[in-house]
Every structure is written in C-alpha cells, then in structure tokens.
Design an enzyme around this catalytic site. Sequence first.
Site, PDB file in Angstrom:
ATOM      1  N   CYS A  69       0.955  -1.134  -0.049  1.00  0.00           N
ATOM      2  CA  CYS A  69      -0.040  -0.056   0.050  1.00  0.00           C
ATOM      3  C   CYS A  69       0.917   1.284  -0.042  1.00  0.00           C
ATOM      4  O   CYS A  69       2.071   1.204  -0.238  1.00  0.00           O
ATOM      5  CB  CYS A  69      -0.910   0.059   1.216  1.00  0.00           C
ATOM      6  SG  CYS A  69      -0.300   0.184   2.728  1.00  0.00           S
ATOM      7  N   GLY A  70       0.309   2.174   0.127  1.00  0.00           N
ATOM      8  CA  GLY A  70       1.312   3.672   0.243  1.00  0.00           C
ATOM      9  C   GLY A  70       2.467   3.589   1.188  1.00  0.00           C
ATOM     10  O   GLY A  70       3.457   3.626   0.629  1.00  0.00           O
ATOM     11  N   THR A  71       2.059   3.235   2.456  1.00  0.00           N
ATOM     12  CA  THR A  71       3.208   3.276   3.394  1.00  0.00           C
ATOM     13  C   THR A  71       3.572   1.849   3.769  1.00  0.00           C
ATOM     14  O   THR A  71       4.587   1.567   4.339  1.00  0.00           O
ATOM     15  CB  THR A  71       2.738   4.164   4.575  1.00  0.00           C
ATOM     16  OG1 THR A  71       1.746   3.427   5.153  1.00  0.00           O
ATOM     17  CG2 THR A  71       2.308   5.572   4.453  1.00  0.00           C
ATOM     18  N   GLY A  72       2.692   0.949   3.686  1.00  0.00           N
ATOM     19  CA  GLY A  72       2.721  -0.694   4.095  1.00  0.00           C
ATOM     20  C   GLY A  72       2.068  -0.647   5.614  1.00  0.00           C
ATOM     21  O   GLY A  72       2.136  -1.805   5.959  1.00  0.00           O
ATOM     22  N   GLY A  74      -1.060   0.270   6.759  1.00  0.00           N
ATOM     23  CA  GLY A  74      -2.370  -0.201   6.704  1.00  0.00           C
ATOM     24  C   GLY A  74      -2.336  -1.770   6.383  1.00  0.00           C
ATOM     25  O   GLY A  74      -3.144  -2.432   6.923  1.00  0.00           O
ATOM     26  N   HIS A 102      13.861 -14.141  13.495  1.00  0.00           N
ATOM     27  CA  HIS A 102      13.343 -14.013  14.925  1.00  0.00           C
ATOM     28  C   HIS A 102      11.901 -14.053  14.853  1.00  0.00           C
ATOM     29  O   HIS A 102      11.142 -14.663  15.732  1.00  0.00           O
ATOM     30  CB  HIS A 102      13.640 -12.895  15.380  1.00  0.00           C
ATOM     31  CG  HIS A 102      15.118 -12.728  15.829  1.00  0.00           C
ATOM     32  ND1 HIS A 102      15.605 -12.290  16.842  1.00  0.00           N
ATOM     33  CD2 HIS A 102      16.425 -13.178  15.333  1.00  0.00           C
ATOM     34  CE1 HIS A 102      16.944 -12.289  17.044  1.00  0.00           C
ATOM     35  NE2 HIS A 102      17.501 -12.834  16.013  1.00  0.00           N
ATOM     36  N   ASN A 103      11.033 -13.903  13.830  1.00  0.00           N
ATOM     37  CA  ASN A 103       9.507 -13.438  13.958  1.00  0.00           C
ATOM     38  C   ASN A 103       8.859 -14.530  13.094  1.00  0.00           C
ATOM     39  O   ASN A 103       7.596 -14.712  13.143  1.00  0.00           O
ATOM     40  CB  ASN A 103       9.179 -12.356  13.834  1.00  0.00           C
ATOM     41  CG  ASN A 103       9.773 -11.152  14.590  1.00  0.00           C
ATOM     42  OD1 ASN A 103      10.629 -10.341  14.062  1.00  0.00           O
ATOM     43  ND2 ASN A 103       9.734 -11.202  15.916  1.00  0.00           N
ATOM     44  N   ARG A 136      14.618 -20.140  17.369  1.00  0.00           N
ATOM     45  CA  ARG A 136      15.085 -19.827  18.769  1.00  0.00           C
ATOM     46  C   ARG A 136      13.833 -19.082  19.430  1.00  0.00           C
ATOM     47  O   ARG A 136      13.871 -18.795  20.612  1.00  0.00           O
ATOM     48  CB  ARG A 136      16.300 -19.190  18.644  1.00  0.00           C
ATOM     49  CG  ARG A 136      17.365 -19.655  18.373  1.00  0.00           C
ATOM     50  CD  ARG A 136      18.555 -18.598  18.562  1.00  0.00           C
ATOM     51  NE  ARG A 136      18.367 -17.267  18.384  1.00  0.00           N
ATOM     52  CZ  ARG A 136      19.157 -16.191  18.048  1.00  0.00           C
ATOM     53  NH1 ARG A 136      20.249 -16.543  17.854  1.00  0.00           N
ATOM     54  NH2 ARG A 136      18.500 -15.146  17.929  1.00  0.00           N
ATOM     55  N   HIS A 137      12.876 -18.713  19.000  1.00  0.00           N
ATOM     56  CA  HIS A 137      11.915 -17.971  19.347  1.00  0.00           C
ATOM     57  C   HIS A 137      10.572 -18.453  19.313  1.00  0.00           C
ATOM     58  O   HIS A 137       9.516 -17.824  19.484  1.00  0.00           O
ATOM     59  CB  HIS A 137      11.847 -16.605  18.758  1.00  0.00           C
ATOM     60  CG  HIS A 137      13.133 -15.754  18.866  1.00  0.00           C
ATOM     61  ND1 HIS A 137      13.692 -15.019  20.079  1.00  0.00           N
ATOM     62  CD2 HIS A 137      14.291 -15.643  17.942  1.00  0.00           C
ATOM     63  CE1 HIS A 137      14.741 -14.568  19.733  1.00  0.00           C
ATOM     64  NE2 HIS A 137      15.221 -14.872  18.537  1.00  0.00           N
TER      65      HIS A 137
END
Length: 160
Positions: A69-72, A74, A102-103, A136-137
């Site tokens: 999107c414009g900024t990412g 939303g 990590h995520n 690890r997470h």
Amino acid sequence: MELQMKLAVGCDVAGYDFKCGLIDSLRQRGYRVTDVGCNSCHEGIYPYYAERVAKEVLSGRCERGILICGTGQGMMMAANKIPGIRAALCTEIFTAIMSREHNNSNVLCLGAWVLEDVQRALPIVEAWLFGKYSGRHDDKLALLEKLSRGETLEDEEAQA
C-alpha cells in the site's frame, strides 16, 4: 529455470503500479505469483486484499505473501488481525532478514510511497524470501498466537 516458491501478492490503489512491476520482476526470477488484486489504480481498499493474501498463505496454496500500500502500515495492520499471519513492514534489508529469522514472518508489507520503485524494493524482498526462521523464538511466537486468539498473557508474565 527452476521454479521457486509460490507467492501471493496484493495491493490497494496506492500500491497498484508498484505491485505490477514487482510481480513482473518476481516472475522473471522464477517465482510463481498469484495476484489477488487490486486490479487497477482506481479501486482497492487494503483490508480486502490483506485478507485475500492471508487466506492464500494460511491455506498453503502459497508459501508466503507480499502486500503493498502507500506506506505499508495499513496492510501490516490489517494482515496482523488475521490469526496465523505474522506480517512485517520492511523498508530495508536488515529488518527483512530479522523478521524471518526471529519472527518467522509469513507476509511482507511494503510501502510504495516509501520505497518509490521496485528496483529499490527487490533486495529487501529477496532478503526476506531467502531468510530462514532460526527456531529460537518458538516461545514468543506461541505467545503471539495466544494474543491473536484474544487470550491474555498477564498471568504468564509473572511466571517469566
């Protein structure tokens, strides 16, 4: 050319031209891309396309998703409302790598206005696509899953 992973890509009106260029570049690199829309620079509200990409990823029809999107912002907010989605907004390579390592992010969000052109975004996208989850997470990801189901973590914090 060996075909690489299957990706779902979606956008809103602000990301339409960027999405078209990114899909072309990804297909040239051998990725199999499912374009879930939007289909013009005149229509497309981001939550609908975030949900479509999420469904493709969660169903297993696509290994990962990319939202624009414009900024990412939303797209990231909308996608992260869907249980099982871990969407990361990345504007440079380091956060792309870390969001995978990590995520274990499964959706990458990009800002067309921020990155400005596909050539600037490609190194970020490829760093994210090649990134591997370290494992690890798992404990933290389990807590994120609880939050996505509306469960509270207050009792667990006292034990941590």
